[in-house]
Design a protein around this motif. Structure first.
Motif, PDB file in Angstrom:
ATOM      1  N   UNK A 159      38.610  -2.107  17.891  1.00 53.45           N
ATOM      2  CA  UNK A 159      37.495  -0.772  18.113  1.00 53.45           C
ATOM      3  C   UNK A 159      36.899  -1.610  16.746  1.00 53.45           C
ATOM      4  N   UNK A 160      36.012  -2.201  17.201  1.00 53.60           N
ATOM      5  CA  UNK A 160      35.336  -2.276  15.756  1.00 53.60           C
ATOM      6  C   UNK A 160      33.762  -1.730  15.234  1.00 53.60           C
ATOM      7  N   UNK A 194      32.924  -0.363  11.557  1.00 56.93           N
ATOM      8  CA  UNK A 194      31.529  -0.322  10.435  1.00 56.93           C
ATOM      9  C   UNK A 194      31.040   1.541  10.442  1.00 56.93           C
ATOM     10  N   UNK A 195      32.086   2.798  10.960  1.00 58.73           N
ATOM     11  CA  UNK A 195      31.958   4.181  10.377  1.00 58.73           C
ATOM     12  C   UNK A 195      32.392   4.160   9.041  1.00 58.73           C
ATOM     13  N   UNK A 196      33.418   3.308   8.401  1.00 57.64           N
ATOM     14  CA  UNK A 196      34.083   3.367   7.210  1.00 57.64           C
ATOM     15  C   UNK A 196      33.936   2.843   5.657  1.00 57.64           C
ATOM     16  N   UNK A 216      30.410   2.443   6.603  1.00 59.40           N
ATOM     17  CA  UNK A 216      28.870   3.527   6.212  1.00 59.40           C
ATOM     18  C   UNK A 216      29.415   4.091   5.365  1.00 59.40           C
ATOM     19  N   UNK A 217      30.574   4.537   5.284  1.00 58.87           N
ATOM     20  CA  UNK A 217      30.833   5.953   4.322  1.00 58.87           C
ATOM     21  C   UNK A 217      31.019   5.466   3.119  1.00 58.87           C
ATOM     22  N   UNK A 218      31.910   3.921   2.968  1.00 60.05           N
ATOM     23  CA  UNK A 218      32.460   3.380   1.597  1.00 60.05           C
ATOM     24  C   UNK A 218      31.315   3.021   0.728  1.00 60.05           C
ATOM     25  N   UNK A 219      30.626   2.352   1.744  1.00 56.80           N
ATOM     26  CA  UNK A 219      28.993   1.566   0.957  1.00 56.80           C
ATOM     27  C   UNK A 219      28.037   2.734   0.502  1.00 56.80           C
ATOM     28  N   UNK A 220      27.883   3.910   0.435  1.00 59.52           N
ATOM     29  CA  UNK A 220      27.253   5.146   0.207  1.00 59.52           C
ATOM     30  C   UNK A 220      28.234   5.707  -0.720  1.00 59.52           C
ATOM     31  N   UNK A 221      29.212   5.577  -1.224  1.00 58.26           N
ATOM     32  CA  UNK A 221      29.907   6.279  -1.670  1.00 58.26           C
ATOM     33  C   UNK A 221      30.508   5.700  -3.744  1.00 58.26           C
ATOM     34  N   UNK A 226      28.845  -3.761   1.375  1.00 63.43           N
ATOM     35  CA  UNK A 226      29.359  -2.940   2.766  1.00 63.43           C
ATOM     36  C   UNK A 226      28.343  -2.203   3.657  1.00 63.43           C
ATOM     37  N   UNK A 227      27.338  -1.887   2.980  1.00 61.20           N
ATOM     38  CA  UNK A 227      26.407  -1.104   3.728  1.00 61.20           C
ATOM     39  C   UNK A 227      25.566  -2.382   5.214  1.00 61.20           C
TER      40      UNK A 227
END
Length: 213
Positions: free
Chosen positions: A75-76, A80-82, A84-89, A208-209
């Protein structure tokens, strides 16, 4: 007796291999290590940060050894979700570190007590720094999990070795940073550390983003 000796050697070999693999993956400079270093240098919530980092790694390594890595690969979208969230943080945290480097508050570690965030804030930041970082999942769940699988029946011994490496590293980094307190008591050195933290966070967050998008 020779058979017992061979079994003991195999167990020790698997454990040491896990320790070496785990250490090689977490020693690289990253957002989590930079955060632990900063907390250790300030002597603020060090034990809590070390426990969170080591315990989180232990949980993720256990999941990887148990075979969750294969499920995540199937489930790639999860990465992707992680990402986006991690990159923004990481970018937000990097901006804050850059602001401290450009506009320092106080005069080094001697005034850290008056400007330090609450222990609760440090704990929440550490949790986000750990669980919102896709590299943590890649290193522990996927990489360690896949290498451990090659050990067959000794895969859990390998996993325990990797967990021990994580605990040893974060303990050394958190409490070893105190040895640098003399240097970091100088405002100039503190600004350099914040600048390095900012560069690391911004670079990793942007990467990451970019990968997620």
């Amino acid at each position: 007796m020779p058979l017992l000796t061979v079994e003991v050697v195999n167990v020790l070999s698997a454990g040491l291999a896990g320790f070496g693999t785990g250490l090689s993956l977490i020693v690289a400079i990253g957002a989590q290590n930079a955060f632990v270093l900063r907390q250790g240098a300030r002597r603020h919530a060090v034990a809590a940060v070390i426990v969170i980092c080591a315990a989180s790694d232990a949980v993720l390594i256990a999941l990887g050894v148990a075979g969750l890595g294969a499920a995540v690969t199937a489930w790639p979208a999860a990465l992707t979700v992680v990402g986006l969230a991690g990159g923004g943080f990481l970018i937000c945290y990097g901006v804050l570190a850059g602001r401290r480097a450009l506009r320092p508050v106080g005069h080094g570690l001697t005034t850290a007590g008056s400007t330090a965030a609450s222990p609760g804030t440090a704990v929440l930041t550490c949790l986000a720094m750990t669980w919102l970082n896709p590299h943590v999942y890649l290193d522990t769940v996927l990489l360690v999990g896949s290498v451990a699988a090659e050990r067959g029946g000794l895969r859990w011994v390998f996993g325990l070795g990797a967990m021990a490496a994580s605990l040893a590293w974060f303990t050394s980094l958190g409490y070893g940073a105190r040895l640098l307190s003399g240097v970091l008591s100088r405002p100039g050195a503190w600004r350099v550390l914040d600048a390095l933290v900012a560069a690391t966070m911004l670079a990793m967050g942007t990467m990451l983003l970019a990968r997620a998008l």
